[in-house]
Design a protein around this motif. Structure first.
Motif, short mmCIF file in Angstrom:
data_model
loop_
_atom_site.label_atom_id
_atom_site.label_comp_id
_atom_site.label_asym_id
_atom_site.label_seq_id
_atom_site.Cartn_x
_atom_site.Cartn_y
_atom_site.Cartn_z
N ALA A 102 -0.93 4.40 -1.58
CA ALA A 102 0.05 3.33 -1.74
C ALA A 102 1.27 3.83 -2.50
CB ALA A 102 -0.57 2.14 -2.46
N GLY A 103 1.04 4.55 -3.60
CA GLY A 103 2.15 5.09 -4.37
C GLY A 103 2.99 6.06 -3.57
N ASN A 104 2.32 6.90 -2.78
CA ASN A 104 3.03 7.87 -1.95
C ASN A 104 3.92 7.17 -0.92
OD1 ASN A 104 3.38 10.76 -1.04
ND2 ASN A 104 2.57 9.87 0.83
N LEU A 105 3.38 6.12 -0.30
CA LEU A 105 4.16 5.39 0.71
C LEU A 105 5.34 4.64 0.09
CD1 LEU A 105 1.35 4.04 3.06
CD2 LEU A 105 3.12 5.69 3.65
N LEU A 106 5.12 4.02 -1.06
CA LEU A 106 6.21 3.31 -1.72
C LEU A 106 7.37 4.25 -2.03
CD1 LEU A 106 4.13 1.02 -4.09
CD2 LEU A 106 5.75 0.20 -2.37
N ILE A 111 4.80 -2.36 1.17
CA ILE A 111 3.55 -1.63 1.36
C ILE A 111 2.45 -2.43 0.69
CG2 ILE A 111 2.31 0.52 0.94
CD1 ILE A 111 4.71 0.84 2.80
N GLY A 112 1.34 -2.64 1.36
CA GLY A 112 0.25 -3.38 0.76
C GLY A 112 -1.04 -3.17 1.53
N SER A 113 -2.13 -3.60 0.94
CA SER A 113 -3.42 -3.48 1.61
C SER A 113 -3.65 -4.65 2.56
CB SER A 113 -4.55 -3.44 0.58
OG SER A 113 -4.50 -2.25 -0.17
N ASP A 114 -4.61 -4.50 3.45
CA ASP A 114 -4.97 -5.55 4.39
C ASP A 114 -5.85 -6.56 3.65
OD1 ASP A 114 -5.90 -7.18 6.43
OD2 ASP A 114 -6.08 -5.53 7.86
N ASN A 115 -5.23 -7.51 2.99
CA ASN A 115 -5.96 -8.46 2.14
C ASN A 115 -6.89 -9.37 2.93
OD1 ASN A 115 -4.83 -8.23 -0.77
ND2 ASN A 115 -3.00 -8.14 0.52
N HIS A 116 -6.49 -9.73 4.12
CA HIS A 116 -7.37 -10.58 4.96
C HIS A 116 -8.65 -9.83 5.30
CE1 HIS A 116 -8.87 -12.68 8.55
NE2 HIS A 116 -8.26 -13.76 8.06
N GLU A 117 -8.52 -8.56 5.70
CA GLU A 117 -9.70 -7.77 6.04
C GLU A 117 -10.56 -7.53 4.81
OE1 GLU A 117 -12.49 -5.57 8.17
OE2 GLU A 117 -10.96 -7.02 8.78
N HIS A 129 18.21 5.67 6.09
CA HIS A 129 17.39 5.36 7.25
C HIS A 129 16.67 4.03 7.06
CE1 HIS A 129 18.05 9.42 8.71
NE2 HIS A 129 17.65 9.89 7.54
N ARG A 130 16.16 3.48 8.13
CA ARG A 130 15.30 2.30 8.06
C ARG A 130 13.88 2.73 7.72
NH1 ARG A 130 17.16 -2.38 9.82
NH2 ARG A 130 15.05 -3.14 10.20
N ALA A 131 13.14 1.86 7.08
CA ALA A 131 11.76 2.17 6.72
C ALA A 131 10.89 0.97 7.07
CB ALA A 131 11.64 2.48 5.23
N ARG A 132 9.81 1.22 7.75
CA ARG A 132 8.95 0.12 8.20
C ARG A 132 7.90 -0.20 7.14
NH1 ARG A 132 4.06 2.09 9.87
NH2 ARG A 132 3.94 4.34 10.25
N SER A 133 7.47 -1.44 7.12
CA SER A 133 6.38 -1.86 6.24
C SER A 133 5.06 -1.33 6.78
CB SER A 133 6.33 -3.39 6.15
OG SER A 133 7.53 -3.91 5.58
N GLU A 134 4.05 -1.30 5.93
CA GLU A 134 2.75 -0.80 6.38
C GLU A 134 1.63 -1.47 5.59
OE1 GLU A 134 0.38 3.47 6.94
OE2 GLU A 134 2.57 3.40 6.88
N ARG A 135 0.55 -1.78 6.31
CA ARG A 135 -0.66 -2.33 5.70
C ARG A 135 -1.71 -1.22 5.63
NH1 ARG A 135 2.61 -5.22 5.16
NH2 ARG A 135 2.29 -4.33 3.10
N LEU A 136 -2.32 -1.04 4.48
CA LEU A 136 -3.32 0.00 4.29
C LEU A 136 -4.72 -0.57 4.47
CD1 LEU A 136 -1.85 1.71 1.11
CD2 LEU A 136 -1.46 2.29 3.51
N PRO A 137 -5.65 0.20 5.03
CA PRO A 137 -7.01 -0.30 5.18
C PRO A 137 -7.72 -0.42 3.83
CG PRO A 137 -6.88 2.02 5.79
CD PRO A 137 -5.47 1.56 5.57
N THR A 138 -8.71 -1.28 3.77
CA THR A 138 -9.53 -1.43 2.57
C THR A 138 -10.94 -0.92 2.87
OG1 THR A 138 -10.05 -3.70 3.26
CG2 THR A 138 -8.25 -3.41 1.68
N ASP A 139 -11.65 -0.53 1.82
CA ASP A 139 -13.01 0.00 1.96
C ASP A 139 -13.98 -0.78 1.10
OD1 ASP A 139 -12.32 2.22 3.69
OD2 ASP A 139 -11.43 3.16 1.93
N LEU A 140 -15.14 -1.13 1.66
CA LEU A 140 -16.19 -1.77 0.90
C LEU A 140 -16.99 -0.70 0.16
CD1 LEU A 140 -17.97 -4.29 0.21
CD2 LEU A 140 -19.28 -3.76 2.28
N VAL A 141 -17.05 -0.80 -1.17
CA VAL A 141 -17.80 0.13 -2.00
C VAL A 141 -19.04 -0.61 -2.51
CG1 VAL A 141 -17.75 1.64 -4.01
CG2 VAL A 141 -15.68 1.32 -2.66
N ILE A 142 -20.22 -0.21 -2.03
CA ILE A 142 -21.45 -0.94 -2.35
C ILE A 142 -22.13 -0.35 -3.58
CG2 ILE A 142 -23.73 -1.63 -1.51
CD1 ILE A 142 -22.59 -1.46 1.33
#
Length: 353
Positions: A319-323, A173-179, A334-347
């Protein structure tokens, strides 16, 4: 409540038969029938109903100990702690541990933060061979990918906070670092900045295994944003100081001492960004008038700094909930799929309003 009962076989029914009827593994059926706590209530009830129908009989389970055994607990490993030069982890990792703790509390699960900090594949393999925990959550994966893959293939219940790459067997589980890197850089470009520095320490392994480095992926997002705005990439603006609490200041000093012009900074973490802000002030430069700064993570100190730090937010609660939920699913068989979380720009004020 049925979860306080164990069962014994009577006649023909087998664990394999119960597993086939309920769609879970034999190991999961065994855990349910022996009263293991690290099983979801839905799976527990389904297995117990099937065991009733197939002819298992109830016998009282021994009274549980007040403190669950290791085989009933979740293990949390923080292998990246020493790389940041702190006693446990940096503020973002501590916030992520808090998110994991919240998810575990909601599910009435116990967890231990282990003292071991594996440093290579060999030490990680020894740790996984010897630990008796129900499942393991890793904060960090870059130097352990091959071993995590191997043990996931062997059925070891584990999940990791980090990136997802091709050929990955374990759940991450991780954030979308590229985005996130793209968002930060594009915002500065829209504000008219053109000489944008990128500051972030790269682990030595990143040179050989760039796909596993979150910082390297954020750098990729930075480069993609420059290209999208027709701004040439200048490698002298990429600073990769030694990881630590002073890396932001070290990078700013290096840029200024070498006469490299820059009007903005994308930092790989809020700690790096705050260190850079402090160094800029000591050099007589104003933030954001002379140099705009964006961090990454949105730790508490980001909103309290002067000016407030513009940053990329990662949702540690989700993130904690998904992990936790994915690990419990794996424990259930069961099998568990990986997931990328969206990121937010905080101005905030560090980029101007």
């Amino acid at each position: 409540m049925q979860s306080t009962m164990a069962r014994v076989k009577r006649g023909g029914p087998t664990l394999g038969g119960i597993a086939a009827e309920t769609g879970v593994s034999v190991a999961t059926v065994s855990r349910v029938l022996t009263g293991h706590s690290a099983i979801s209530e839905e799976t527990r009830e389904r297995v117990l109903r099937t065991a009733d129908r197939l002819g298992y009989v109830h016998v009282p389970q021994k009274i549980r100990r007040a403190v669950p055994s290791l085989s009933e607990q979740i293990c949390l490993v923080v292998p990246v702690a020493t790389a940041h030069g702190s006693q446990l982890a940096n503020p973002f990792e501590l916030a992520l541990i808090g998110g994991i703790g919240t998810a575990l509390r909601e599910r009435r699960r116990d967890a231990s933060i282990v003292w071991q900090t594996p440093c290579d594949d060999a030490t990680l393999a020894r740790f996984l061979d010897r630990n008796a925990y129900a499942g393991t959550i890793f904060l960090g994966q870059s130097q352990f990918h091959d071993t995590l893959n191997r043990y996931a293939d062997l059925g070891k219940p584990l999940v990791a906070w980090g990136v997802e790459v091709a050929g990955q067997s374990y759940c991450s589980i991780g954030s979308d670092n590229h985005e996130g890197g793209f968002q930060a850089t594009a915002h500065l470009l829209r504000k008219g900045r053109r000489r944008i520095a990128f500051i972030g320490a790269m682990p030595p392994i990143a040179a050989a295994r760039t796909p596993f480095s979150q910082i390297a992926i954020r750098l990729g997002g930075y480069r993609a944003a420059l290209a999208a705005h027709d701004v040439p990439f200048d490698p002298t603006l990429v600073q990769t100081p030694t990881a630590g609490r002073f890396e932001g200041a070290e990078a700013v000093d290096n840029l200024l001492e070498h006469g490299i012009a820059f009007d903005a900074i994308v930092a790989a973490s809020d700690l790096v960004a705050l260190g850079a802000v402090q160094a800029l002030r000591q050099r007589g430069l104003r933030v954001p008038e002379d140099v705009a700064v964006i961090g990454y993570d949105d730790i508490d100190a980001a909103a309290l700094s002067t000016p407030g730090l513009t940053t990329i937010r990662q949702d540690v609660i989700k993130a904690g909930n998904l992990l936790v939920s994915r690990l419990l699913r794996i424990i259930d068989g069961h099998r568990a799929r990986s997931e990328r979380l969206p990121t937010d720009l905080v101005i905030r004020g560090s980029c101007g309003r």
